[in-house]
Design a protein around this motif. Structure first.
Motif, short mmCIF file in Angstrom:
data_model
loop_
_atom_site.label_atom_id
_atom_site.label_comp_id
_atom_site.label_asym_id
_atom_site.label_seq_id
_atom_site.Cartn_x
_atom_site.Cartn_y
_atom_site.Cartn_z
N ASP A 24 1.31 -3.20 3.42
CA ASP A 24 2.93 -3.47 4.48
C ASP A 24 3.78 -3.67 4.52
O ASP A 24 4.97 -3.26 5.22
CB ASP A 24 2.34 -5.14 4.03
CG ASP A 24 3.72 -6.09 4.85
OD1 ASP A 24 3.24 -6.22 6.06
OD2 ASP A 24 4.19 -6.72 4.42
N ARG A 83 5.68 -1.02 7.67
CA ARG A 83 7.25 -1.75 8.26
C ARG A 83 7.83 -0.52 7.44
O ARG A 83 9.27 -0.57 8.72
CB ARG A 83 7.43 -2.55 7.67
CG ARG A 83 6.24 -4.50 8.12
CD ARG A 83 7.08 -5.11 7.51
NE ARG A 83 6.80 -5.66 6.87
CZ ARG A 83 7.79 -5.56 5.17
NH1 ARG A 83 9.08 -5.21 5.64
NH2 ARG A 83 7.06 -6.16 4.21
N ALA A 115 -0.75 -8.08 8.40
CA ALA A 115 0.80 -9.12 8.47
C ALA A 115 1.31 -10.23 8.27
O ALA A 115 0.81 -11.67 7.72
CB ALA A 115 1.87 -8.57 8.91
#
Length: 310
Positions: free
Chosen positions: A21, A25, A80
């Motif tokens: 994750d 990002r 997420a």
């Protein structure tokens, strides 16, 4: 053949999901490592393990950026979402702070418990816990076992009886103990056992019970009394007594609080009976443990103050 639950999860080290994750990002191993407080080499090693487990490259390096594969792009929203949900659900419950709490507590009560304790309780809480909110519900039966187990009420303030059944999921603590007295209109001058048995009586039956504790005791002594009125409301009863020849047995604390409001006299009960006792019942696995624990302590303090102030 044995059915193995969650085979994909069993192959995966779930600690690798925050790594995935963070890289997705930030598009950067360094920035992801900083966020997760890991070294870049440890994060690169974690990414390698994840690639092997999922059988996909997941990210390609293009200059200084880590660009996701098609599979990683498809996977990222679900990862997420799962991480956010777990973070919310697994966050430890905050300690109960009375001064700032806005908890909403549902409490099963009777006329007696509401009348005798809630005025003093709310007087204190307006300073100590002004945001705490209550919904008082009449106790449908004693000790509201079904409602407590179902989480429909957080606390129940109920009478202790010889027939009480203790449930392993409920906590109960003695809260308030008092003696029974008899109230009458102001014309009466004495009350012997003979007078008591000759009189007519008003009896409060919160749950429409057939027989109260006083009648059980009298029956064991070989006596009966003449009951003229049964009512579920304790608050209307003293006013009926004041305007009639009826007698009413009531805890002394309530009787003394009622004297300024109506013309009644208090007499000792002319036979022996165990003390009137109210208990606080709660569920051991309540979702509001901090609030209910604090409130129970506050109620016990108030009960002590009420007893010592008499």
């Amino acid at each position: 053949m044995m059915n193995i639950m969650h085979p994909s999860l069993r192959r995966l080290d779930l600690n690798l999901l925050p790594v995935f994750d963070a890289i997705y990002r930030h598009r950067s191993v360094r920035l992801a490592a900083d966020e997760l407080a890991m070294s870049t080499s440890a994060l690169s090693h974690a990414l390698s393990r994840l690639r092997i487990t999922l059988n996909d490259p997941l990210f390609y390096r293009e200059g200084h950026r880590m660009c996701p594969s098609v599979y990683a792009t498809q996977l990222a929203p679900s990862v997420a979402s799962v991480l956010n949900r777990l973070e919310q659900e697994l966050t430890p419950q905050p300690e109960f702070e009375a001064a700032s709490s806005t908890e909403h507590l549902q409490i099963a009560i009777t006329d007696f418990t509401a009348f005798c304790i809630f005025p003093a309780l709310m007087h204190k809480l307006q300073y100590e816990a002004p945001g705490l909110r209550f919904e008082l519900r009449y106790l449908p039966h004693n000790p509201a076992l079904t409602e407590l187990l179902a989480g429909e009420v957080d606390l129940a303030l109920g009478f202790s009886t010889p027939d009480d059944i203790r449930h392993p999921e409920l906590e109960e603590i003695g809260w308030f103990e008092d003696e029974y007295v008899v109230i009458s209109n102001t014309d009466r001058t004495q009350l012997t056992l003979k007078d008591y048995l000759a009189a007519r009586h008003l009896v409060v039956t919160p749950w429409n019970e057939k027989q109260g504790v006083l009648d059980i005791q009298l029956e064991q002594m070989g006596y009966t009394r003449q009951i003229a009125i049964k009512t579920p409301s304790m608050l209307s009863a003293p006013f009926i007594v004041a305007e009639s020849d009826l007698l009413m047995a009531i805890p002394r604390f309530a009787a003394e609080k009622l004297i300024p409001a109506t013309k009644i006299k208090i007499f000792a009960l002319p036979f022996a009976i165990p003390a009137f006792e109210v208990k606080i019942y709660s569920h051991k696995r309540s979702g509001k443990r901090g609030a209910t624990r604090w409130l129970k302590a506050k109620l016990q303090t108030l009960a002590t103050e009420c007893s010592s102030g008499r």
